[in-house]
Design an enzyme around this catalytic site. Structure first.
Site, PDB file in Angstrom:
ATOM      1  N   GLU A   1     -22.583  15.888  23.171  1.00  0.00           N
ATOM      2  CA  GLU A   1     -21.484  15.489  24.072  1.00  0.00           C
ATOM      3  C   GLU A   1     -22.121  15.282  25.432  1.00  0.00           C
ATOM      4  O   GLU A   1     -22.496  16.232  26.108  1.00  0.00           O
ATOM      5  CB  GLU A   1     -20.401  16.578  24.089  1.00  0.00           C
ATOM      6  CG  GLU A   1     -19.059  16.072  24.602  1.00  0.00           C
ATOM      7  CD  GLU A   1     -18.954  16.140  26.111  1.00  0.00           C
ATOM      8  OE1 GLU A   1     -19.169  15.085  26.752  1.00  0.00           O
ATOM      9  OE2 GLU A   1     -18.668  17.211  26.639  1.00  0.00           O
TER      10      GLU A   1
ATOM     11  N   GLU B   1     -23.935   8.240  36.514  1.00  0.00           N
ATOM     12  CA  GLU B   1     -23.085   9.419  36.663  1.00  0.00           C
ATOM     13  C   GLU B   1     -23.532  10.218  37.885  1.00  0.00           C
ATOM     14  O   GLU B   1     -24.687  10.628  37.991  1.00  0.00           O
ATOM     15  CB  GLU B   1     -23.166  10.280  35.404  1.00  0.00           C
ATOM     16  CG  GLU B   1     -22.194  11.446  35.411  1.00  0.00           C
ATOM     17  CD  GLU B   1     -22.186  12.190  34.090  1.00  0.00           C
ATOM     18  OE1 GLU B   1     -21.087  12.502  33.594  1.00  0.00           O
ATOM     19  OE2 GLU B   1     -23.272  12.446  33.537  1.00  0.00           O
TER      20      GLU B   1
END
Length: 481
Positions: A251, A384
């Site tokens: 994840e 990010e």
């Protein structure tokens, strides 16, 4: 102020002195003061923990599913009994505003109870007639074995529990390796595990950094790895698990879009944009940090969002009114400041914030920031940042907006804003993301959470999250009689 020296790991049902002499300093990001020095477990510690889990693997797999589920329910109760203490620890070690961290224990307990509720049905064997020959097949779902759970710092309780519950219900003993920055909530979780009555060796904890995690990933007796963290580290873990032919869940990161359609309700945007884009001071992998708006409404929406973000209090995370606390570390603060500078250098306009937060003589605070005039090729629109930085991008035609939304390597999450839910759902069908919200962003323990593209492999949450810890076995049978 004295600093706690913590030199033990949780192995085979008790705290044991670590074999390592290395420690990581846990620092309060609000005060910049050390809270504890926690041992960084070495390969010998990891080996002891994995072997303790492996020694229990057959016993735990044979434990009836209802008994495993009952222990998971007891763990939920023990977490709730420690709710206040866990809230304080999370906010102290991570800087998460208490308005956020106070929900973590209850959410963790709810996730565990859901796993216990659906587990028996997931694990039940089924019989399938053979369409090619006489007889049938018994399809079994067996636990994979020892699972290594490696978790990040941004949600130091929740992101352990979303792995722990499914693994335990499935019948897999575990070794947990929490983030080096935030090991204290994980240690309190072990106290809850002990109080719940799990057999010794079913749940083990080794604290430490990258080398500790690497030792866990590479251990011969580990049969499953579940990792949450950056895409870069996830690629390395995935490569190693591929070499070992070891099942893995990754994840990973995101650069998620919030796509505003031309009929979006400004009141809905105002009510939800903070949670959608800047939850936990922006330190959330699924945060929709690209706000993609029709150029015909750009000025209106930018002004609206700036008003909302500017009105959200920045300050002491123990103040229930605070929405933006400090970032987790000096390194993370400097990373976010660096991206703010990158945005300005690339030509984006900081219409709100853009630097260190004023009024704080200590603490790793940055200003909540909104950049306008962002183009899709800019680094702040592609990479990010993991902080309270929102980039606004404009589009003329909806096809262009969808292309911008899909135009990053990531595919973790998305939000679509529209007054017409059917129209929003039709646009959602075109987005490359594993989780999509319509006019808000949320999560559901009963629904799968899975990243697309560079946002990961495998699934968490839902019955699918339990299935990740199971291996299928088909037992073929001749006709009776």
């Amino acid at each position: 102020m004295p600093v706690d020296q913590i030199g033990d790991v949780y192995v085979a049902g008790r705290w044991r002195t670590s074999r390592s002499n290395e420690h990581t300093v846990v620092t309060n990001p609000t005060t910049e003061e050390p809270v504890a020095r926690v041992v960084s477990g070495d390969a010998a510690d990891v080996d002891a923990a994995v072997r303790a889990a492996a020694d229990m693997a057959a016993t735990w797999a044979r434990t009836p599913v209802p008994e495993r589920c009952e222990l998971v329910r007891r763990l939920a109760d023990e977490i709730e009994a420690r709710s206040d203490a866990l809230t304080r620890i999370i906010t102290t070690e991570n800087g998460t505003p208490v308005a956020e961290s106070a929900h973590a224990p209850a959410q963790a307990a709810a996730h565990l109870r859901h796993c216990a509720e659906v587990g028996p049905a997931v694990l039940a064997a089924d019989i399938r007639p053979n369409p090619m020959a006489p007889g049938d097949t018994l399809v079994q779902r067996r636990p994979l074995g020892v699972a290594g759970l490696i978790t990040p710092w941004n949600y130091p309780l929740s992101l352990i529990v979303v792995k722990l519950g499914p693994a335990l219900v499935a019948g897999c003993p575990v070794v947990i390796k929490p983030a080096a920055e935030t090991p204290l909530a994980a240690r309190m979780l072990m106290d809850a595990v002990d109080a719940a009555g799990f057999p010794a060796g079913v749940v083990n904890l080794v604290t430490g950094g990258g080398r500790t995690g690497q030792a866990l990933v590479e251990h011969d007796l580990v049969r499953k790895i579940s990792f949450t963290g950056s895409t870069g580290v996830g690629r390395s873990i995935g490569e190693e698990c591929g070499r070992l032919l070891r099942p893995v869940v990754l994840e990973l990161g995101g650069k998620s879009p919030a796509l505003v359609l031309d009929d979006a309700d400004p009141a809905v945007i105002a009510a939800t944009i903070l949670k959608v884009s800047m939850r936990n001071t922006g330190q959330t992998c699924k945060a929709c940090t690209r706000l993609i708006v029709p150029n015909t409404r750009r000025r209106e929406i930018v002004d609206l969002v700036c008003d909302v973000v500017a009105s959200a209090p920045v300050g002491d995370p123990f103040d229930p009114a605070t929405f933006f606390g400090p970032l987790v570390s000096e390194r993370q603060r400097d990373r976010v400041l660096g991206y703010q500078e990158i945005g300005r250098h690339e030509g984006a306009k900081a219409v709100l914030g853009g630097g260190r937060a004023s009024g704080f003589d200590r603490g790793w605070f940055v200003e909540p920031t909104v950049f306008d005039e962002v183009t899709p090729d800019m680094r702040i629109a592609q990479e990010e940042i993991f902080g309270p930085v929102l980039s606004v991008l404009g589009y003329d035609e909806l096809d262009e907006g969808v292309a911008i939304a899909n135009g990053t390597p990531y595919g973790l999450a998305a939000t679509v804003f529209s007054r017409d839910e059917e129209r929003a759902a039709a646009v959602a069908d075109r987005l490359e993301a594993g989780t999509i919200g319509l006019n808000h962003y949320g999560s559901n323990a009963a629904a799968p959470f899975a990243g697309h593209k560079a946002s990961g492999l495998g699934v968490e949450f839902g019955v699918e999250g339990i299935e990740e810890y199971l291996a299928l076995t088909s037992v073929h049978r001749l006709p009776r009689g």
